[in-house]
Design a protein around this motif. Structure first.
Motif, PDB file in Angstrom:
ATOM      1  N   LEU A 138       0.827  -1.205   0.000  1.00  0.00           N
ATOM      2  CA  LEU A 138       0.000   0.000   0.000  1.00  0.00           C
ATOM      3  C   LEU A 138       0.861   1.255   0.000  1.00  0.00           C
ATOM      4  CD1 LEU A 138      -2.840   1.205   0.085  1.00  0.00           C
ATOM      5  CD2 LEU A 138      -2.701   1.136   2.577  1.00  0.00           C
ATOM      6  N   ASP A 139       1.942   1.247   0.781  1.00  0.00           N
ATOM      7  CA  ASP A 139       2.843   2.406   0.791  1.00  0.00           C
ATOM      8  C   ASP A 139       3.455   2.641  -0.582  1.00  0.00           C
ATOM      9  OD1 ASP A 139       2.397   3.090   3.376  1.00  0.00           O
ATOM     10  OD2 ASP A 139       4.182   2.103   4.172  1.00  0.00           O
ATOM     11  N   LEU A 140       3.894   1.575  -1.213  1.00  0.00           N
ATOM     12  CA  LEU A 140       4.483   1.707  -2.548  1.00  0.00           C
ATOM     13  C   LEU A 140       3.451   2.210  -3.549  1.00  0.00           C
ATOM     14  CD1 LEU A 140       6.953   1.290  -4.384  1.00  0.00           C
ATOM     15  CD2 LEU A 140       6.079  -1.011  -4.832  1.00  0.00           C
ATOM     16  N   ALA A 141       2.259   1.670  -3.505  1.00  0.00           N
ATOM     17  CA  ALA A 141       1.207   2.099  -4.433  1.00  0.00           C
ATOM     18  C   ALA A 141       0.860   3.566  -4.222  1.00  0.00           C
ATOM     19  CB  ALA A 141      -0.035   1.236  -4.260  1.00  0.00           C
ATOM     20  N   LEU A 142       0.722   3.989  -2.970  1.00  0.00           N
ATOM     21  CA  LEU A 142       0.411   5.399  -2.701  1.00  0.00           C
ATOM     22  C   LEU A 142       1.551   6.312  -3.127  1.00  0.00           C
ATOM     23  CD1 LEU A 142      -1.361   5.185   0.773  1.00  0.00           C
ATOM     24  CD2 LEU A 142      -2.375   5.815  -1.414  1.00  0.00           C
ATOM     25  N   ASP A 143       2.781   5.906  -2.844  1.00  0.00           N
ATOM     26  CA  ASP A 143       3.931   6.720  -3.256  1.00  0.00           C
ATOM     27  C   ASP A 143       3.999   6.873  -4.770  1.00  0.00           C
ATOM     28  OD1 ASP A 143       4.752   7.208  -0.684  1.00  0.00           O
ATOM     29  OD2 ASP A 143       6.254   5.614  -0.657  1.00  0.00           O
ATOM     30  N   VAL A 144       3.811   5.777  -5.483  1.00  0.00           N
ATOM     31  CA  VAL A 144       3.876   5.834  -6.949  1.00  0.00           C
ATOM     32  C   VAL A 144       2.724   6.668  -7.507  1.00  0.00           C
ATOM     33  CG1 VAL A 144       3.707   4.455  -9.057  1.00  0.00           C
ATOM     34  CG2 VAL A 144       5.205   3.722  -7.213  1.00  0.00           C
ATOM     35  N   LEU A 145       1.536   6.504  -6.949  1.00  0.00           N
ATOM     36  CA  LEU A 145       0.382   7.284  -7.415  1.00  0.00           C
ATOM     37  C   LEU A 145       0.600   8.773  -7.177  1.00  0.00           C
ATOM     38  CD1 LEU A 145      -2.496   7.085  -8.580  1.00  0.00           C
ATOM     39  CD2 LEU A 145      -3.316   7.094  -6.227  1.00  0.00           C
ATOM     40  N   PHE A 146       1.026   9.142  -5.985  1.00  0.00           N
ATOM     41  CA  PHE A 146       1.318  10.556  -5.708  1.00  0.00           C
ATOM     42  C   PHE A 146       2.425  11.070  -6.631  1.00  0.00           C
ATOM     43  CE2 PHE A 146      -0.151  11.281  -1.028  1.00  0.00           C
ATOM     44  CZ  PHE A 146      -1.456  11.104  -1.433  1.00  0.00           C
ATOM     45  N   ALA A 147       3.453  10.252  -6.832  1.00  0.00           N
ATOM     46  CA  ALA A 147       4.577  10.685  -7.669  1.00  0.00           C
ATOM     47  C   ALA A 147       4.156  10.905  -9.116  1.00  0.00           C
ATOM     48  CB  ALA A 147       5.706   9.665  -7.592  1.00  0.00           C
ATOM     49  N   ILE A 148       3.286  10.052  -9.634  1.00  0.00           N
ATOM     50  CA  ILE A 148       2.825  10.234 -11.017  1.00  0.00           C
ATOM     51  C   ILE A 148       2.021  11.521 -11.147  1.00  0.00           C
ATOM     52  CG2 ILE A 148       1.246   9.281 -12.757  1.00  0.00           C
ATOM     53  CD1 ILE A 148       2.292   6.506 -11.974  1.00  0.00           C
ATOM     54  N   VAL A 149       1.167  11.790 -10.179  1.00  0.00           N
ATOM     55  CA  VAL A 149       0.387  13.039 -10.221  1.00  0.00           C
ATOM     56  C   VAL A 149       1.321  14.241 -10.139  1.00  0.00           C
ATOM     57  CG1 VAL A 149      -1.282  14.425  -8.941  1.00  0.00           C
ATOM     58  CG2 VAL A 149      -1.718  12.004  -9.313  1.00  0.00           C
ATOM     59  N   ILE A 150       2.293  14.182  -9.254  1.00  0.00           N
ATOM     60  CA  ILE A 150       3.238  15.295  -9.115  1.00  0.00           C
ATOM     61  C   ILE A 150       4.093  15.429 -10.374  1.00  0.00           C
ATOM     62  CG2 ILE A 150       5.260  16.074  -7.812  1.00  0.00           C
ATOM     63  CD1 ILE A 150       3.809  14.923  -5.311  1.00  0.00           C
ATOM     64  N   ALA A 151       4.463  14.305 -10.982  1.00  0.00           N
ATOM     65  CA  ALA A 151       5.242  14.356 -12.227  1.00  0.00           C
ATOM     66  C   ALA A 151       4.450  15.036 -13.338  1.00  0.00           C
ATOM     67  CB  ALA A 151       5.651  12.944 -12.652  1.00  0.00           C
ATOM     68  N   PHE A 152       3.143  14.765 -13.432  1.00  0.00           N
ATOM     69  CA  PHE A 152       2.316  15.460 -14.424  1.00  0.00           C
ATOM     70  C   PHE A 152       2.275  16.953 -14.147  1.00  0.00           C
ATOM     71  CE2 PHE A 152       0.213  11.317 -15.420  1.00  0.00           C
ATOM     72  CZ  PHE A 152       0.496  11.323 -16.770  1.00  0.00           C
ATOM     73  N   ILE A 153       2.153  17.316 -12.893  1.00  0.00           N
ATOM     74  CA  ILE A 153       2.121  18.740 -12.538  1.00  0.00           C
ATOM     75  C   ILE A 153       3.454  19.404 -12.872  1.00  0.00           C
ATOM     76  CG2 ILE A 153       1.966  20.361 -10.602  1.00  0.00           C
ATOM     77  CD1 ILE A 153      -0.062  18.359  -9.348  1.00  0.00           C
ATOM     78  N   LEU A 154       4.558  18.745 -12.536  1.00  0.00           N
ATOM     79  CA  LEU A 154       5.875  19.293 -12.867  1.00  0.00           C
ATOM     80  C   LEU A 154       6.069  19.396 -14.376  1.00  0.00           C
ATOM     81  CD1 LEU A 154       8.247  17.488 -10.344  1.00  0.00           C
ATOM     82  CD2 LEU A 154       7.652  19.910 -10.387  1.00  0.00           C
ATOM     83  N   ARG A 155       5.599  18.381 -15.097  1.00  0.00           N
ATOM     84  CA  ARG A 155       5.750  18.406 -16.555  1.00  0.00           C
ATOM     85  C   ARG A 155       5.009  19.588 -17.166  1.00  0.00           C
ATOM     86  NH1 ARG A 155       3.184  13.723 -19.557  1.00  0.00           N
ATOM     87  NH2 ARG A 155       1.635  15.259 -20.053  1.00  0.00           N
ATOM     88  N   GLU A 156       3.830  19.869 -16.657  1.00  0.00           N
ATOM     89  CA  GLU A 156       3.076  21.010 -17.164  1.00  0.00           C
ATOM     90  C   GLU A 156       3.720  22.328 -16.735  1.00  0.00           C
ATOM     91  OE1 GLU A 156       0.570  21.019 -19.350  1.00  0.00           O
ATOM     92  OE2 GLU A 156       0.931  18.862 -19.454  1.00  0.00           O
ATOM     93  N   ALA A 157       4.328  22.354 -15.556  1.00  0.00           N
ATOM     94  CA  ALA A 157       4.949  23.585 -15.066  1.00  0.00           C
ATOM     95  C   ALA A 157       6.160  23.982 -15.902  1.00  0.00           C
ATOM     96  CB  ALA A 157       5.350  23.434 -13.603  1.00  0.00           C
ATOM     97  N   VAL A 158       6.892  23.003 -16.410  1.00  0.00           N
ATOM     98  CA  VAL A 158       8.080  23.319 -17.204  1.00  0.00           C
ATOM     99  C   VAL A 158       7.852  23.087 -18.696  1.00  0.00           C
ATOM    100  CG1 VAL A 158       9.707  22.882 -15.338  1.00  0.00           C
ATOM    101  CG2 VAL A 158       9.095  21.038 -16.866  1.00  0.00           C
ATOM    102  N   SER A 159       6.628  22.823 -19.089  1.00  0.00           N
ATOM    103  CA  SER A 159       6.244  22.626 -20.492  1.00  0.00           C
ATOM    104  C   SER A 159       7.018  21.496 -21.168  1.00  0.00           C
ATOM    105  CB  SER A 159       6.424  23.925 -21.284  1.00  0.00           C
ATOM    106  OG  SER A 159       5.595  24.920 -20.777  1.00  0.00           O
ATOM    107  N   LEU A 160       7.182  20.413 -20.465  1.00  0.00           N
ATOM    108  CA  LEU A 160       7.802  19.232 -21.046  1.00  0.00           C
ATOM    109  C   LEU A 160       6.679  18.333 -21.513  1.00  0.00           C
ATOM    110  CD1 LEU A 160      10.580  17.810 -21.434  1.00  0.00           C
ATOM    111  CD2 LEU A 160      10.098  16.613 -19.321  1.00  0.00           C
TER     112      LEU A 160
END
Length: 184
Positions: free
Chosen positions: A101-123
């Motif tokens: 569960l910890d791994l799943a939550l970490d990966v899910l949060f990380a993917i959402v944050i990665a999308f946000i970062l990608r949009e922030a830097v226009s990648l």
């Protein structure tokens, strides 16, 4: 008769195809659009021919593409660290419910944050998402090694109790996946 000849010559000019090579494709396309299409086709032919039949690829483009993959990978790792910090803050310091569960939550949060970062830097390229996910996964399985190396930094980011928990439950120089450690 002069007007009649002038009229017929104008009619002939209008009915013939344009002499400058720019063909009108429809009523909505302008003369500039046709010219731009022609130039685009010329550039594609020129790039396809290249030197000795090999396609021409600009070295600068290769470097920037490689750099964009490296940056996407690093952004994935950063997203993993931010996700763990965010989940730690939201869970009020509860360290582990279950490894899966910890791994799943970490990966899910990380993917959402990665999308946000990608949009922030226009990648914005789908092909770089794989590099981001690889960065997330590598950071998830190796973050405890960095905690072992820099416990002071992580005790300020998370808490001294969290750092103590990580250093007690993991060994340096290993990969930690689903609660199990694998030596490198």
């Amino acid at each position: 008769m002069d007007q009649r000849e002038d009229f017929y010559s104008r009619l002939g000019r209008v009915s013939r195809a344009p002499q400058n090579g720019v063909h009108m494709m429809g009523p909505s396309q302008t003369r500039n659009h046709g010219r731009n299409q022609h130039l685009k086709e010329m550039l594609e032919r020129h790039k396809a021919q290249g030197v000795h039949g090999a396609p021409v690829i600009e070295p600068r483009l290769k470097f920037t593409q490689a750099l964009s993959y490296v940056l996407a990978f690093a952004m994935g790792g950063l997203a993993a660290v931010i996700a763990r910090w965010l989940r730690f803050q939201l869970s009020d310091g509860v360290t582990q419910v279950s490894a899966d569960l910890d791994l799943a939550l970490d990966v899910l949060f990380a993917i959402v944050i990665a999308f946000i970062l990608r949009e922030a830097v226009s990648l914005s390229a789908v092909k770089r998402m794989g590099a981001q996910v690889a960065g997330i996964l590598l950071a998830m399985v190796t973050m405890h090694n960095v905690v072992h190396e820099m416990p002071d930094v992580f005790s300020r980011l998370f808490s001294p109790q969290w750092v103590a928990h990580v250093t007690d439950t993991t060994e340096p120089g290993t990969l930690s996946f689903r609660g199990h450690s694998y030596h490198l």
